[in-house]
Design an enzyme around this catalytic site. Sequence first.
Site, PDB file in Angstrom:
ATOM      1  N   LYS A 170      37.908  33.206  33.491  1.00  0.00           N
ATOM      2  CA  LYS A 170      38.323  32.217  32.604  1.00  0.00           C
ATOM      3  C   LYS A 170      37.044  30.865  32.661  1.00  0.00           C
ATOM      4  O   LYS A 170      35.931  31.153  32.587  1.00  0.00           O
ATOM      5  CB  LYS A 170      39.619  31.636  32.695  1.00  0.00           C
ATOM      6  N   GLU A 220      40.203  51.341  50.494  1.00  0.00           N
ATOM      7  CA  GLU A 220      41.597  50.823  50.934  1.00  0.00           C
ATOM      8  C   GLU A 220      41.756  49.955  52.070  1.00  0.00           C
ATOM      9  O   GLU A 220      41.183  50.608  53.391  1.00  0.00           O
ATOM     10  CB  GLU A 220      42.700  51.857  50.786  1.00  0.00           C
ATOM     11  N   ARG A 226      35.952  39.980  34.884  1.00  0.00           N
ATOM     12  CA  ARG A 226      37.998  39.857  34.798  1.00  0.00           C
ATOM     13  C   ARG A 226      38.373  40.426  35.813  1.00  0.00           C
ATOM     14  O   ARG A 226      38.002  41.469  36.442  1.00  0.00           O
ATOM     15  CB  ARG A 226      38.052  41.080  33.600  1.00  0.00           C
ATOM     16  N   TYR A 273      35.831  54.081  47.371  1.00  0.00           N
ATOM     17  CA  TYR A 273      37.056  53.710  47.862  1.00  0.00           C
ATOM     18  C   TYR A 273      37.060  52.963  49.316  1.00  0.00           C
ATOM     19  O   TYR A 273      36.321  53.227  50.077  1.00  0.00           O
ATOM     20  CB  TYR A 273      37.957  55.167  48.002  1.00  0.00           C
ATOM     21  N   THR A 305      42.774  33.777  37.852  1.00  0.00           N
ATOM     22  CA  THR A 305      42.070  34.796  37.377  1.00  0.00           C
ATOM     23  C   THR A 305      40.408  34.285  37.723  1.00  0.00           C
ATOM     24  O   THR A 305      40.194  33.155  37.943  1.00  0.00           O
ATOM     25  CB  THR A 305      42.129  35.125  36.109  1.00  0.00           C
ATOM     26  N   ASP A 307      49.963  28.580  39.702  1.00  0.00           N
ATOM     27  CA  ASP A 307      49.040  29.631  39.097  1.00  0.00           C
ATOM     28  C   ASP A 307      48.040  28.876  38.385  1.00  0.00           C
ATOM     29  O   ASP A 307      48.084  28.241  37.578  1.00  0.00           O
ATOM     30  CB  ASP A 307      49.969  30.259  38.089  1.00  0.00           C
TER      31      ASP A 307
HETATM   32  N1  DSN Z   1      46.426  36.059  28.422  1.00  0.00           N
HETATM   33  C1  DSN Z   1      45.937  34.861  29.343  1.00  0.00           C
HETATM   34  C2  DSN Z   1      45.679  33.724  28.405  1.00  0.00           C
HETATM   35  O1  DSN Z   1      45.058  33.947  27.309  1.00  0.00           O
HETATM   36  O2  DSN Z   1      46.098  32.690  28.796  1.00  0.00           O
HETATM   37  C3  DSN Z   1      46.890  34.411  30.433  1.00  0.00           C
HETATM   38  O3  DSN Z   1      47.281  35.699  31.099  1.00  0.00           O
END
Ligand code: DSN
Length: 422
Positions: free
Chosen positions: A236, A63, A242, A61, A233, A207
Site C-alpha cells: 500500500k 520452509e 504485494r 523452497y 501489507t 493492523d
Molecule cells: N482490500 C484492502 C483495501 O482495499 O483496503 C484491505 O484488505
Amino acid sequence: MTSVPSWGPDFAALEAVDPDIARILLEERDRLNNGLQLIASENFTSPAVLAALGSTLSNKYAEGYPGRRYYGGCEVVDEAENLGIERAKALFGADHANLQPHSGASANIAVYGAFMKPGETVLAMSLPHGGHLTHGTKVSFSGKWFNAVHYGVSPKTEDIDYDQMRDLAHEHRPKMIICGGSAIPRLIDFAAFRAVADEVGAILMVDAAHFIGLVAGRAIPSPVPYADVVTFTTHKVLRGPRGGMLVCKAEHAAALDKAVFPMMQGGPLMHAVAAKAVALKEAATPAYQTYARQVVLNAQALAEGLAAEGMRPVSGGTDTHLALIDLQGVGVTGADAEARCDVARITLNKNSIPFDPQPPSVGSGIRVGTPAVTTQGMTEPDMKEIAGLIGRAVRDADGSAAADVRAAVGVMVGAHPAYPRP
Ligand code: DSN
C-alpha cells in the site's frame, strides 16, 4: 550489471511463449498509465522491487527460517531474508520482524494462531465503520472461529468511539484487542488502546496495513512502541510487493514465527521476501520521507477539494493517505459514483460510510487515496483538479461529460506517467 540478465525478466520470452498474457501485461500497464489510480490501498512499485519479484528466487523452497530450513541450498535466500528482517527492525524500531506472511490476511491469521484458541473473544473495529474482514466478520475465519465483539465510531465525531471500546473491553474481557482497518481517515490513539489492553489483560494487535508506509516515512506516529504485534501489507503506501509482514515485541517472536510457519503457511515466497527487503531499503531514504509527507498533504487537499464539490469527508477530513467521502449530499450512491468515475478513467472504490443506510454492495460513499498519484509526482494543485474531475464524473448521470473528463485525466497522467512507456 547494466543490462537485463538473460535469466531475469524477459518480456520477449513471454511474448514468444504466451502472447495472450504478454498482451494483458501491456494492457494493464497502459490502464495504469492512462488513468488516475485513487484506490487507497494501491500504489506503483519501483523497477527495483519488480526486478526482485521477477527473479529466480521464485524457484526456491525455503520452509523454515534463515539458518533453520527444511531444504538444502538456502544459503543465498537466507541472506535476502536476513537483510529484510534487519531492515524492518531498524526502520520500525522493532524487536523482531517476520517477512513471510503471503498477505495481510495471512499475517492476521498467524496472530490469531499465536494468541487465541477457537471460541475465545476478540474485540475489534466493525467493518462497516472502517475495520477489516479479518477482524471478526461473520464471513471470515475470524468471525466463524472466534467470538468477535465490535466497537465503532461515535455518531458525533465519526472517529473511533474510545469510550465504547473501553466499555466493551471491560464487559467482554477479550483475549485480544485489534485496532486499525481499511477506511479510517484519522490517526489512531495507540496509547489509549494500550491502556485498555493492559486494564483487561489483552494482547494488543495493530493492523497497520493501510498506514504503515506513513509510519515508515515518519509522517505519522508509530504503533510499534504500544503494540504486542503490528501486522501489515507491503504494497500500500509502503510501495513494496504485494504481501504481508509483521513486527513484534521480543517476547512474542517465537510464538509468532511458529504461527506463520508451520502453523498457517508452508514455503515462503522468497522472491516476494527479497522484494520486501528492497522496499524496506527504499523506505529508509529521505526521498521516501518526503513522499510520505506529500501523501498526507495530497489526501488533505483532495478531501478539501471534494468538500468544495459538495461531497462530505467523513469525520471532517483526514490525517492520513485516505478520505472517506459521504455522497448522500449529492444524491449519488457509492456504486454509481464508482461506475461513473471508471468510465472517466478515475479508479476509486465505493465504500460504506458509518451508519450507512445502503447495503455494502451499493454504499453511500467512496474511498479515495493518494499513494499512487503521489508516487507519480502529483501535488496539492493536482489534487484540487482531480477533485473537480471527480465532481463532474460523479454528477454525470447521462455520461455526457465522460469524454471531457477522460481527456482532462489524460493530460494529467501524461505529465506524470506511472511507468515509462516504450
Ligand atoms: N482490500 C484492502 C483495501 O482495499 O483496503 C484491505 O484488505
